[in-house]
Design a protein around this motif. Structure first.
Motif, PDB file in Angstrom:
ATOM      1  N   GLU A 150      40.128  41.425  14.739  1.00  0.00           N
ATOM      2  CA  GLU A 150      40.921  40.637  15.672  1.00  0.00           C
ATOM      3  C   GLU A 150      42.252  40.393  14.985  1.00  0.00           C
ATOM      4  O   GLU A 150      42.303  40.267  13.763  1.00  0.00           O
ATOM      5  CB  GLU A 150      40.254  39.302  15.972  1.00  0.00           C
ATOM      6  CG  GLU A 150      38.955  39.422  16.715  1.00  0.00           C
ATOM      7  CD  GLU A 150      38.367  38.053  17.040  1.00  0.00           C
ATOM      8  OE1 GLU A 150      39.136  37.116  17.363  1.00  0.00           O
ATOM      9  OE2 GLU A 150      37.144  37.920  16.963  1.00  0.00           O
TER      10      GLU A 150
ATOM     11  N   PHE B 100      41.115  54.208  14.320  1.00  0.00           N
ATOM     12  CA  PHE B 100      40.713  53.232  15.322  1.00  0.00           C
ATOM     13  C   PHE B 100      41.668  53.248  16.499  1.00  0.00           C
ATOM     14  O   PHE B 100      42.760  53.805  16.437  1.00  0.00           O
ATOM     15  CB  PHE B 100      40.629  51.826  14.718  1.00  0.00           C
ATOM     16  CG  PHE B 100      41.912  51.335  14.087  1.00  0.00           C
ATOM     17  CD1 PHE B 100      42.890  50.708  14.838  1.00  0.00           C
ATOM     18  CD2 PHE B 100      42.116  51.485  12.718  1.00  0.00           C
ATOM     19  CE1 PHE B 100      44.066  50.246  14.256  1.00  0.00           C
ATOM     20  CE2 PHE B 100      43.279  51.018  12.124  1.00  0.00           C
ATOM     21  CZ  PHE B 100      44.250  50.395  12.887  1.00  0.00           C
TER      22      PHE B 100
ATOM     23  N   PHE C 119      42.756  43.314  19.476  1.00  0.00           N
ATOM     24  CA  PHE C 119      41.471  43.786  18.980  1.00  0.00           C
ATOM     25  C   PHE C 119      41.609  45.252  18.589  1.00  0.00           C
ATOM     26  O   PHE C 119      42.363  45.999  19.212  1.00  0.00           O
ATOM     27  CB  PHE C 119      40.392  43.660  20.065  1.00  0.00           C
ATOM     28  CG  PHE C 119      40.215  42.268  20.577  1.00  0.00           C
ATOM     29  CD1 PHE C 119      39.381  41.375  19.924  1.00  0.00           C
ATOM     30  CD2 PHE C 119      40.897  41.853  21.706  1.00  0.00           C
ATOM     31  CE1 PHE C 119      39.228  40.082  20.402  1.00  0.00           C
ATOM     32  CE2 PHE C 119      40.750  40.559  22.187  1.00  0.00           C
ATOM     33  CZ  PHE C 119      39.905  39.672  21.525  1.00  0.00           C
ATOM     34  N   LEU C 120      40.863  45.651  17.570  1.00  0.00           N
ATOM     35  CA  LEU C 120      40.795  47.070  17.226  1.00  0.00           C
ATOM     36  C   LEU C 120      39.358  47.403  16.888  1.00  0.00           C
ATOM     37  O   LEU C 120      38.586  46.544  16.461  1.00  0.00           O
ATOM     38  CB  LEU C 120      41.747  47.416  16.078  1.00  0.00           C
ATOM     39  CG  LEU C 120      41.527  46.819  14.693  1.00  0.00           C
ATOM     40  CD1 LEU C 120      40.536  47.609  13.865  1.00  0.00           C
ATOM     41  CD2 LEU C 120      42.857  46.745  13.964  1.00  0.00           C
ATOM     42  N   ILE C 121      38.986  48.669  17.106  1.00  0.00           N
ATOM     43  CA  ILE C 121      37.645  49.138  16.759  1.00  0.00           C
ATOM     44  C   ILE C 121      37.739  50.596  16.342  1.00  0.00           C
ATOM     45  O   ILE C 121      38.518  51.371  16.918  1.00  0.00           O
ATOM     46  CB  ILE C 121      36.629  48.941  17.907  1.00  0.00           C
ATOM     47  CG1 ILE C 121      35.216  49.255  17.418  1.00  0.00           C
ATOM     48  CG2 ILE C 121      37.015  49.749  19.139  1.00  0.00           C
ATOM     49  CD1 ILE C 121      34.115  48.704  18.308  1.00  0.00           C
TER      50      ILE C 121
ATOM     51  N   TYR D   6      43.493  50.425  19.238  1.00  0.00           N
ATOM     52  CA  TYR D   6      43.832  49.009  19.276  1.00  0.00           C
ATOM     53  C   TYR D   6      44.381  48.648  20.643  1.00  0.00           C
ATOM     54  O   TYR D   6      44.876  49.499  21.382  1.00  0.00           O
ATOM     55  CB  TYR D   6      44.832  48.634  18.176  1.00  0.00           C
ATOM     56  CG  TYR D   6      46.134  49.401  18.213  1.00  0.00           C
ATOM     57  CD1 TYR D   6      47.210  48.945  18.965  1.00  0.00           C
ATOM     58  CD2 TYR D   6      46.283  50.579  17.491  1.00  0.00           C
ATOM     59  CE1 TYR D   6      48.406  49.643  18.988  1.00  0.00           C
ATOM     60  CE2 TYR D   6      47.477  51.282  17.502  1.00  0.00           C
ATOM     61  CZ  TYR D   6      48.534  50.810  18.256  1.00  0.00           C
ATOM     62  OH  TYR D   6      49.716  51.507  18.288  1.00  0.00           O
TER      63      TYR D   6
ATOM     64  N   GLN E  30      33.030  44.763   9.144  1.00  0.00           N
ATOM     65  CA  GLN E  30      32.479  46.097   8.925  1.00  0.00           C
ATOM     66  C   GLN E  30      30.965  46.043   8.971  1.00  0.00           C
ATOM     67  O   GLN E  30      30.345  45.119   8.461  1.00  0.00           O
ATOM     68  CB  GLN E  30      32.932  46.638   7.567  1.00  0.00           C
ATOM     69  CG  GLN E  30      32.401  48.023   7.261  1.00  0.00           C
ATOM     70  CD  GLN E  30      32.986  48.591   5.981  1.00  0.00           C
ATOM     71  OE1 GLN E  30      34.097  48.249   5.589  1.00  0.00           O
ATOM     72  NE2 GLN E  30      32.246  49.474   5.342  1.00  0.00           N
TER      73      GLN E  30
ATOM     74  N   TRP F 241      35.940  46.780  12.817  1.00  0.00           N
ATOM     75  CA  TRP F 241      36.647  46.163  13.934  1.00  0.00           C
ATOM     76  C   TRP F 241      37.429  44.976  13.400  1.00  0.00           C
ATOM     77  O   TRP F 241      37.170  44.492  12.299  1.00  0.00           O
ATOM     78  CB  TRP F 241      35.697  45.761  15.066  1.00  0.00           C
ATOM     79  CG  TRP F 241      34.732  44.663  14.753  1.00  0.00           C
ATOM     80  CD1 TRP F 241      34.870  43.340  15.058  1.00  0.00           C
ATOM     81  CD2 TRP F 241      33.466  44.770  14.091  1.00  0.00           C
ATOM     82  NE1 TRP F 241      33.778  42.627  14.626  1.00  0.00           N
ATOM     83  CE2 TRP F 241      32.894  43.477  14.031  1.00  0.00           C
ATOM     84  CE3 TRP F 241      32.758  45.842  13.533  1.00  0.00           C
ATOM     85  CZ2 TRP F 241      31.666  43.231  13.440  1.00  0.00           C
ATOM     86  CZ3 TRP F 241      31.535  45.587  12.944  1.00  0.00           C
ATOM     87  CH2 TRP F 241      30.992  44.312  12.898  1.00  0.00           C
TER      88      TRP F 241
ATOM     89  N   LYS G  58      36.236  53.526  12.890  1.00  0.00           N
ATOM     90  CA  LYS G  58      35.234  53.956  11.915  1.00  0.00           C
ATOM     91  C   LYS G  58      35.908  54.510  10.661  1.00  0.00           C
ATOM     92  O   LYS G  58      37.086  54.886  10.677  1.00  0.00           O
ATOM     93  CB  LYS G  58      34.354  55.042  12.524  1.00  0.00           C
ATOM     94  CG  LYS G  58      35.142  56.299  12.884  1.00  0.00           C
ATOM     95  CD  LYS G  58      34.287  57.322  13.574  1.00  0.00           C
ATOM     96  CE  LYS G  58      35.159  58.517  13.959  1.00  0.00           C
ATOM     97  NZ  LYS G  58      34.429  59.519  14.694  1.00  0.00           N
TER      98      LYS G  58
ATOM     99  N   TYR H  40      39.313  41.568   9.510  1.00  0.00           N
ATOM    100  CA  TYR H  40      38.439  42.738   9.640  1.00  0.00           C
ATOM    101  C   TYR H  40      36.966  42.395   9.453  1.00  0.00           C
ATOM    102  O   TYR H  40      36.607  41.462   8.740  1.00  0.00           O
ATOM    103  CB  TYR H  40      38.814  43.796   8.595  1.00  0.00           C
ATOM    104  CG  TYR H  40      39.927  44.712   9.031  1.00  0.00           C
ATOM    105  CD1 TYR H  40      39.652  45.970   9.553  1.00  0.00           C
ATOM    106  CD2 TYR H  40      41.251  44.316   8.921  1.00  0.00           C
ATOM    107  CE1 TYR H  40      40.669  46.811   9.951  1.00  0.00           C
ATOM    108  CE2 TYR H  40      42.283  45.156   9.319  1.00  0.00           C
ATOM    109  CZ  TYR H  40      41.985  46.405   9.837  1.00  0.00           C
ATOM    110  OH  TYR H  40      42.992  47.236  10.234  1.00  0.00           O
TER     111      TYR H  40
END
Length: 142
Positions: free
Chosen positions: A70, A93, A80-82, A95, A62, A68, A84, A60
């Protein structure tokens, strides 16, 4: 003679310890957001319809409220994730990953963090966006 307020203020300035209160960190009465930057997690539980396993590692990052990561390992070739922070203990998020069958999978997730033995634990509720199947998983900081 010092006032009560100035003694408390001095104590806060001199004390460098943080107190855990309901999974929030308090330093001199100021709430601090959990920080996921450069933290690594592994999945320790997942429902049968999920692809993440104990072999999957998440890294992670931040910046402010934005997070976000990997991830890869086990059934996941690359992911990948993104998302808040939505409150002091929860992130949401989307993914996307490529699995060992070269299928591109997409989903969304809400994770609620807690502290156990000085490590972060994430209780996740997720949903695939292609099949709309739902599941839950548990990730633990390593």
């Amino acid at each position: 003679s010092r006032s009560r307020k100035s003694r408390k203020s001095e104590k806060c300035r001199n004390a460098l310890h943080y107190a855990k209160i309901r999974y929030r960190y308090i330093r001199c009465g100021v709430t601090l957001m959990l920080n996921l930057d450069n933290k690594k997690f592994v999945a320790v539980e997942n429902t049968a319809n999920g692809e993440v396993s104990s072999e999957t590692e998440f890294h992670y990052h931040q910046q402010g409220k934005m997070i976000w990561a990997e991830y890869c390992g086990g059934e996941i070739l690359k992911g990948f994730l993104i998302g808040k922070w939505i409150d002091d203990t929860q992130i949401e998020f989307t993914y996307q990953h490529l699995n060992q069958s070269l299928e591109n999978r997409l989903g969304r997730c809400c994770t609620t963090f807690s502290l156990e033995k000085s490590k972060l634990v994430g209780h996740e509720k997720w949903q695939w966006l292609d099949t709309l199947e739902q599941g839950s998983s548990l990730i633990r900081e390593i």
